[in-house]
Write a protein that holds these residues in place. Structure first.
Motif, mmCIF file in Angstrom:
data_model
loop_
_atom_site.group_PDB
_atom_site.id
_atom_site.type_symbol
_atom_site.label_atom_id
_atom_site.label_comp_id
_atom_site.label_asym_id
_atom_site.label_seq_id
_atom_site.Cartn_x
_atom_site.Cartn_y
_atom_site.Cartn_z
ATOM 1 N N UNK A 37 -7.764 73.053 79.974
ATOM 2 C CA UNK A 37 -8.877 72.237 79.340
ATOM 3 C C UNK A 37 -9.477 73.079 78.336
ATOM 4 N N UNK A 38 -8.949 74.308 78.126
ATOM 5 C CA UNK A 38 -9.720 75.143 77.067
ATOM 6 C C UNK A 38 -9.228 74.760 75.712
ATOM 7 N N UNK A 39 -10.103 74.510 74.651
ATOM 8 C CA UNK A 39 -9.629 74.251 73.368
ATOM 9 C C UNK A 39 -10.736 74.170 72.422
ATOM 10 N N UNK A 40 -12.229 74.726 72.726
ATOM 11 C CA UNK A 40 -13.489 74.431 72.125
ATOM 12 C C UNK A 40 -13.360 75.402 70.981
ATOM 13 N N UNK A 287 -16.534 78.624 73.260
ATOM 14 C CA UNK A 287 -14.927 79.029 73.267
ATOM 15 C C UNK A 287 -14.443 80.321 72.632
ATOM 16 N N UNK A 288 -13.329 80.867 72.779
ATOM 17 C CA UNK A 288 -12.755 81.888 72.470
ATOM 18 C C UNK A 288 -11.325 81.832 72.328
ATOM 19 N N UNK A 289 -10.812 81.804 71.152
ATOM 20 C CA UNK A 289 -9.312 81.732 70.896
ATOM 21 C C UNK A 289 -8.789 82.863 70.039
ATOM 22 N N UNK A 290 -7.518 83.315 70.308
ATOM 23 C CA UNK A 290 -6.688 84.404 69.711
ATOM 24 C C UNK A 290 -5.334 83.882 69.540
ATOM 25 N N UNK A 291 -4.596 84.120 68.413
ATOM 26 C CA UNK A 291 -3.445 83.535 68.181
ATOM 27 C C UNK A 291 -2.561 84.747 67.294
ATOM 28 N N UNK A 298 -6.586 80.768 74.980
ATOM 29 C CA UNK A 298 -7.820 80.100 74.859
ATOM 30 C C UNK A 298 -8.704 80.237 75.938
ATOM 31 N N UNK A 299 -9.971 80.512 75.914
ATOM 32 C CA UNK A 299 -10.575 80.839 76.980
ATOM 33 C C UNK A 299 -12.259 79.936 76.793
ATOM 34 N N UNK A 300 -12.615 79.029 77.654
ATOM 35 C CA UNK A 300 -13.655 78.053 77.570
ATOM 36 C C UNK A 300 -14.516 78.418 78.657
#
Length: 448
Positions: A37-40, A287-291, A298-300
């Motif tokens: 569910x993480x996508x913020x 949310x936090x994202x890293x690519x 992804x972390x929400x």
């Protein structure tokens, strides 16, 4: 006209959702579910982006349409016991609801070089439901008449005894919420976007028996399926550093509904009407994202405001022995997902979701119709990129409540200054459940 369109959409996407986080679906679509569910702050697909942060749809520079369909299965169990002169008497009932469909559709209109991105969606975002059959293996009714068919060697669950024997009989609930949203994102710069999404909601609720209605001398009534329309909005911020790090935040306002108007039928076949107000809670997400070249992380974190939501904030008995509300507490949800892109055309995803329990011990009894609370959920998903336009997604989900939600049986006849909820000493009621789901999605990117 608007109501007719909403009803048609609702019938098309009719779902009997058993949610994982309170009564909120943890994710939408196969990709978003597979990421927990993480996508913020990590918009991997348009459904997850629209659901959790409308600003993040600015990440898509194409016109894309996506459809997801899943099958969801839950297995709640209901336990209860009552004190007797010979000790506790109790048993359990298994839910026999079966599988429920879970559809979702979304579309995004993006264009490379444009600061404007638009989206539209129709998601089943919330629900709960149980079907606990009546248990006719009871010793005697409330008039003291013995049941000649009673077998002490067979399972007996007091809470599912017929109403004339002191139970609630067949317990069934079915709550569904369809949300139709129109999303808009504006790129203030090449790294920072803002977004807004007005929502129109359509919900249906059915209860048997209906605890929100006043009982008569024969017990509580059953209801038809009542519907309500609601409105709300969502606002979002999205930052993409261009170096892999992404940040996001969103706020979904409370979705305010009209009242459910129930047509009730009592055990003696008399009828009456009552109304009940139940809104959808406000949700704040960070949310936090890293690519990197081969991984997307992804972390929400979400906070759900049940304590200020009509239908959930109040609890206890009214003066006429109906139930005032569910009495839920605010909850926190943590969603985490990892996507591995090292296999050509076949990205793999792993997701985990944690949710705290909104149901306090003292109001466990009031929440038997809404037992669908999952503490830990685990997901595995993948996609296959057929070509430049078509992509197929899949996910498998498993969740568990990590033990039972447990409290005491309550009765308005037992209310006193020292016992305001009417807890019955020596009694108990509890429920626990597991869930599983398989879902498939397909998306099409229109060629430029």
């Amino acid at each position: 006209m608007k109501k007719t369109i909403l009803r048609s959409l609702f019938l098309l996407f009719s779902v009997s959702v058993l949610a994982q986080a309170g009564h909120i679906m943890q994710g939408v679509g196969a990709v978003n579910m597979s990421m927990g569910g993480a996508s913020t702050a990590q918009p991997l697909d348009i459904s997850g982006a629209i659901q959790w942060n409308p600003a993040s749809i600015s990440a898509f520079d194409d016109k894309i349409i996506k459809l997801d369909v899943g099958l969801f299965f839950s297995s709640p169990e209901l336990f209860s016991s009552v004190p007797t002169s010979m000790g506790p008497f109790g048993g359990y009932t298994e839910d026999d609801r079966g599988m429920s469909p879970m559809p979702a559709i979304a579309m995004v209109w993006g264009k490379e070089g444009s600061k404007h991105t638009f989206g539209a969606s129709a998601f089943g975002i919330s629900g709960f439901g149980v079907t606990f059959p009546e248990n006719t293996n009871y010793p005697q009714d409330m008039m003291g008449n013995f049941n000649t068919d009673y077998n002490p060697a067979e399972n007996s669950n007091p809470i599912n005894f017929p109403q004339n024997a002191g139970g609630f009989g067949h317990i069934e609930s079915d709550y569904m919420l369809l949300q139709v949203g129109l999303s808009y994102a504006y790129e203030i710069s090449d790294k920072f976007s803002i977004g807004v999404q007005p929502n129109i909601n359509y919900a249906a609720l059915e209860l048997a028996p209906n605890p929100t209605a006043n009982p008569n001398g024969f017990g509580y009534p059953t209801t038809d399926k009542a519907t309500a329309i609601g409105f709300g909005a969502q606002f979002g911020l999205f930052y993409d550093s261009g170096l892999g790090l992404k940040l996001g935040a969103s706020y979904k306002t409370a979705q305010k509904f009209s009242e459910f108007e129930f047509e009730n039928t009592y055990p003696d076949n008399s009828s009456a009407k009552n109304t009940f107000q139940m809104d959808y809670p406000a949700i704040f997400s960070l949310g936090l994202g890293y690519s990197t070249g081969q991984f997307d992380l992804a972390l929400d974190f979400r906070r759900v405001d049940y304590e200020n939501t009509d239908g959930f904030s109040e609890t206890g008995w009214t003066q006429t022995a109906s139930v005032a509300g569910f009495g839920w507490e605010n909850i926190s949800i943590l969603s985490a997902g990892l996507q591995y892109k090292g296999i050509k055309k076949l990205p793999l995803r792993f997701g985990y979701t944690y949710s705290s329990n909104p149901i306090p011990e003292e109001v466990t009894f009031f929440n038997i119709p809404a037992t669908a609370v999952i503490k830990n959920a685990y997901q595995f998903g993948l996609s296959y990129e057929v070509n430049d336009t078509w992509k197929i997604d899949a996910v498998y989900h498993y969740g568990d409540s990590n033990g039972a939600t447990e409290g005491q049986l309550l009765s308005p006849l037992a209310i006193s200054p020292s016992n305001p909820l009417g807890a019955i000493p020596g009694s108990s009621v509890s429920y626990e459940m597991t869930t599983s789901m398989i879902q498939f999605g397909v998306s099409y990117k229109f060629l430029k």
